[in-house]
Design an enzyme around this catalytic site. Structure first.
Site, PDB file in Angstrom:
ATOM      1  N   SER A 562       0.851  -1.190   0.000  1.00 35.40           N
ATOM      2  CA  SER A 562       0.000   0.000   0.000  1.00 35.40           C
ATOM      3  C   SER A 562       0.885   1.237   0.000  1.00 35.40           C
ATOM      4  CB  SER A 562      -0.952  -0.046   1.199  1.00 35.40           C
ATOM      5  OG  SER A 562      -1.973   0.909   1.072  1.00 35.40           O
ATOM      6  N   HIS A 677      -7.974  -5.190  -0.559  1.00 31.54           N
ATOM      7  CA  HIS A 677      -6.696  -4.520  -0.321  1.00 31.54           C
ATOM      8  C   HIS A 677      -5.680  -5.424   0.380  1.00 31.54           C
ATOM      9  CE1 HIS A 677      -4.061  -1.165  -0.298  1.00 31.54           C
ATOM     10  NE2 HIS A 677      -4.073  -1.004   1.007  1.00 31.54           N
TER      11      HIS A 677
END
Length: 704
Positions: A562, A677
């Site tokens: 991320s 995610h």
């Protein structure tokens, strides 16, 4: 983006408020825009071909099968800790293993949990539900109506996306409520008011989502009422990050306020309280959060210095409180008092409330301690909780119905233990311990410091073999994050220990500016215009490892996900000669278009806005996608992402791989279909991801 989930933000806000020249990001010279179409036929075909190439190489390596089996064995271990939440109806847990692939929501009693083999009562079997409804449901948690906690709002995601469907569930009958509350798929926030009333922020139709794709309109929804008839009670601005409802309850379930939180930017909010005489915007600073109620005190955490009108001043990172009765009578004139203010190199890392206690974990130079605070006779008193030293202490659960809490105590080499704290008797009990996942006897942990470009000392943890030769040949993985005020704290390296450390290798965790290890100031030092500071800190740690001859460029790899994927991208494009491997997971990469992809616009407070000329200039200075250029040799990266990631768009990773291919640079790319995610929807997919990562790292850093 673990998400929280600041000085530079002030500059960012000023730019928004000014008439600064705005410019649209140039896209005409980007030949890979077609990869931004998530389910586009060409993009899907490209992804499948890339997956086949990567799996063909890495899964054919003899180490892969061995690593996969080891990782899966650790992840699915029957005797791993089943972490619980302390609820009115018992201790609740969500569990996945080889039989419960999607997972089961279940409960037990404290007495049974103390035993070696607790007896669990199933509340909801997500695997059975997925089969019955022919959906790839991923459980995203529950929100139950206090104090009975019989009726719950269950969040179910299709494949792991942040967007979820919300359905009402009865914990007595263990069935979804016929004709109950139902909210179709979306990124939404819901709070119970009473059994027949919800406050809901969601997509209400055209013009009700922010640029980031989150709702900014809050409505009141009654039982059996169509969504189209819900009553609007709050409206933010389309330029906000989001708006969400909040309901302020005490431990008995009594409501003391309802309202809305308007997230103006990633780190700035306004609170609006609904009162009989109309809505009132609280006069809290924008970098503040209401965090709980205990013993008639309203708790607020500050992330900036604040001097209320006619009151004493409070330093950033402090915790303050109000007398609840005084605050309810007039929230704009109530007087705040200090609960906790951190000292040098300290930070408040965790907070929870029980029926009568405030439980806090505090960091000092990235070392943890826990305290129980109690308000009595007009003052707060703190009592240390005597948990093991030289380990990371995190609050894993707290009960608002009793003075009970649980703590996870962990270090890189010592298996995590779970402790039960009874605040009434002030007793501590070790309940559970993670089974040893690897032989840690040959390794030690050291906390070292590197000097960044501007002279700041950057601490990092080095986990290395005791008998390491400092000749620059030790295979080493360097991990970092450095964003959104998120702290990287010691935790047991279970699968990583088995797949990496046991091979005689080293693992490093860097505590970079941009994180929260030393409070909001540590974050604010690397934000917006100064974000390059995070990359400088990371590079400084890499250089320090090399200068100490712990490792060398041939044996040094970097890993992050991320924001950490952006970190790795910046490191290998700015200093490619320092590294020979890079694991880039669910990354941000094209920072000139990040606000147009996924939830990117919600992070303008962290990075700035590329549509504003001044801010675009500092972003363009490090955006990894644009920094991939001909004539440079980059460490062959492994890029991992997920088709179902609706937070950080998979196009970031896709376009990075495609550009590397166009430059004739070798790389590996793998895109998991599900998982959101996290890039993994279940333990099997996570084991595969770990096996791919460490097979790749071993090939790059360990092979002669």
């Amino acid at each position: 983006m673990k998400t929280s989930l600041l000085s530079a933000t002030l500059l960012s806000i000023a730019c928004f408020a000014s008439t600064a020249l705005r410019t649209d990001a140039a896209v005409t010279d980007d030949p890979f825009l077609w990869l931004e179409e998530i389910e586009g036929p060409d993009a899907v075909a490209w992804t499948r071909a890339e997956n086949e190439k990567t799996l063909g190489v890495l899964q054919s390596d003899p180490r892969y099968g061995h690593f996969y089996g080891q990782a899966l064995s650790i992840l699915q271990a029957k005797d791993r800790i089943a972490y619980v939440s302390l609820k009115r109806r018992g201790l609740e847990n969500f569990w996945q293993d080889e039989n419960q692939v999607r997972g089961v929501w279940r409960r037990t009693t404290l007495e049974s949990y103390r035993s070696k083999d607790p007896q669990w009562e199933t509340i909801l079997d997500v695997d059975a539900l997925a089969v019955a409804e022919n959906r790839n449901w991923i459980f995203h948690g529950s929100r139950c109506l206090p104090p009975e906690e019989r009726l719950c709002l269950i969040s179910l995601s299709d494949g792991g996306k942040d967007a979820a469907t919300i359905r009402e569930f009865d914990c007595d009958t263990k069935t979804f409520v016929a004709g109950g509350f139902y909210l179709p798929e979306g990124k939404q926030h819901v709070s119970w008011v009473d059994r027949d009333t919800l406050l809901v922020a969601r997509d209400w139709g055209e013009g009700t989502l922010t640029q980031a794709g989150y709702p900014f309109v809050v409505k009141e929804l009654k039982r059996a009422q169509p969504l189209s008839e819900a009553r609007e009670i709050f409206r933010g601005e389309p330029s906000d990050v989001r708006a969400s409802p909040f309901v302020l309850r005490d431990s008995d379930g009594n409501i003391h306020a309802t309202g809305a939180i308007r997230a103006i930017s990633s780190f700035e909010s306004e609170y609006v309280v609904f009162r009989p005489d109309g809505p009132v915007k609280l006069n809290l600073p924008k970098k503040a959060a209401i965090v709980g109620l205990v013993r008639g005190r309203l708790l607020v955490r500050l992330d900036e210095d604040w001097r209320p009108p006619g009151d004493i001043s409070f330093a950033a990172a402090s915790l303050i409180s109000y007398d609840l009765a005084e605050w309810q009578q007039d929230p704009l004139r109530a007087k705040a008092s200090l609960v906790f203010q951190p000292g040098p190199r300290q930070a408040l890392s965790g907070l929870g409330v029980t029926k009568n206690l405030l439980i806090m974990t505090i960091l000092e130079n990235v070392q943890s301690k826990a305290f129980a605070y109690k308000y009595d006779q007009g003052a707060w008193s703190a009592t240390p909780i005597s948990l093991p030293e030289h380990a990371n202490i995190s609050l894993s659960a707290s009960s608002d119905g009793a003075d009970q809490a649980m703590f996870a105590v962990s270090s890189y080499l010592r298996p995590t233990s779970l402790w039960y704290f009874d605040g009434e008797s002030k007793s501590l009990e070790e309940l559970k311990k993670t089974p040893s996942a690897f032989d840690a006897s040959n390794h030690i942990v050291e906390q070292l410091e590197a000097t960044s470009r501007d002279g700041t000392s950057i601490p990092y943890f080095l986990v290395r073999p005791k008998n390491a030769r400092f000749d620059g040949t030790l295979p080493t993985l360097l991990y970092g994050y450095g964003g959104f005020q998120v702290s990287l704290l010691p935790s047991y390296l279970g699968p990583e220990g088995r797949l990496w450390l046991e091979q005689g290798n080293a693992y490093v965790v860097a505590n970079l500016r941009g994180g929260g290890e030393f409070g909001p100031q540590w974050h604010q030092a690397a934000q917006g215009a100064t974000k390059q500071t995070t990359w400088d800190d990371f590079i400084a740690v890499a250089e320090d490892l090399i200068s100490r001859k712990i490792t060398g460029p041939r044996r040094l790899g970097v890993i992050g996900g991320s924001q950490g994927g952006l970190l790795v991208g910046a490191a290998i494009t700015q200093r490619p000669e320092l590294f020979n491997a890079a694991i880039i997971k669910v990354p941000l990469f094209d920072m000139l278009r990040y606000t147009k992809l996924g939830a990117g616009a919600s992070w303008i407070g962290e990075y700035g806005d590329p549509a504003i000329a001044e801010q675009r200039a500092w972003i363009e200075g490090y955006s990894p996608y644009q920094k991939l250029v001909a004539g440079k040799t980059y460490p062959v990266p492994l890029i991992l992402t997920s088709t179902k990631d609706d937070r950080v768009h998979p196009a970031h990773g896709r376009k990075a791989a495609a550009k590397l291919a166009a430059l004739g640079q070798p790389y590996f790319y793998y895109e998991n279909i599900d998982g959101g995610h996290s890039a993994a929807a279940n333990l099997r997919e996570y084991a595969r991801q770990l096996a791919l990562e460490y097979t790749y790292a071993s090939r790059r850093l360990c092979s002669e």
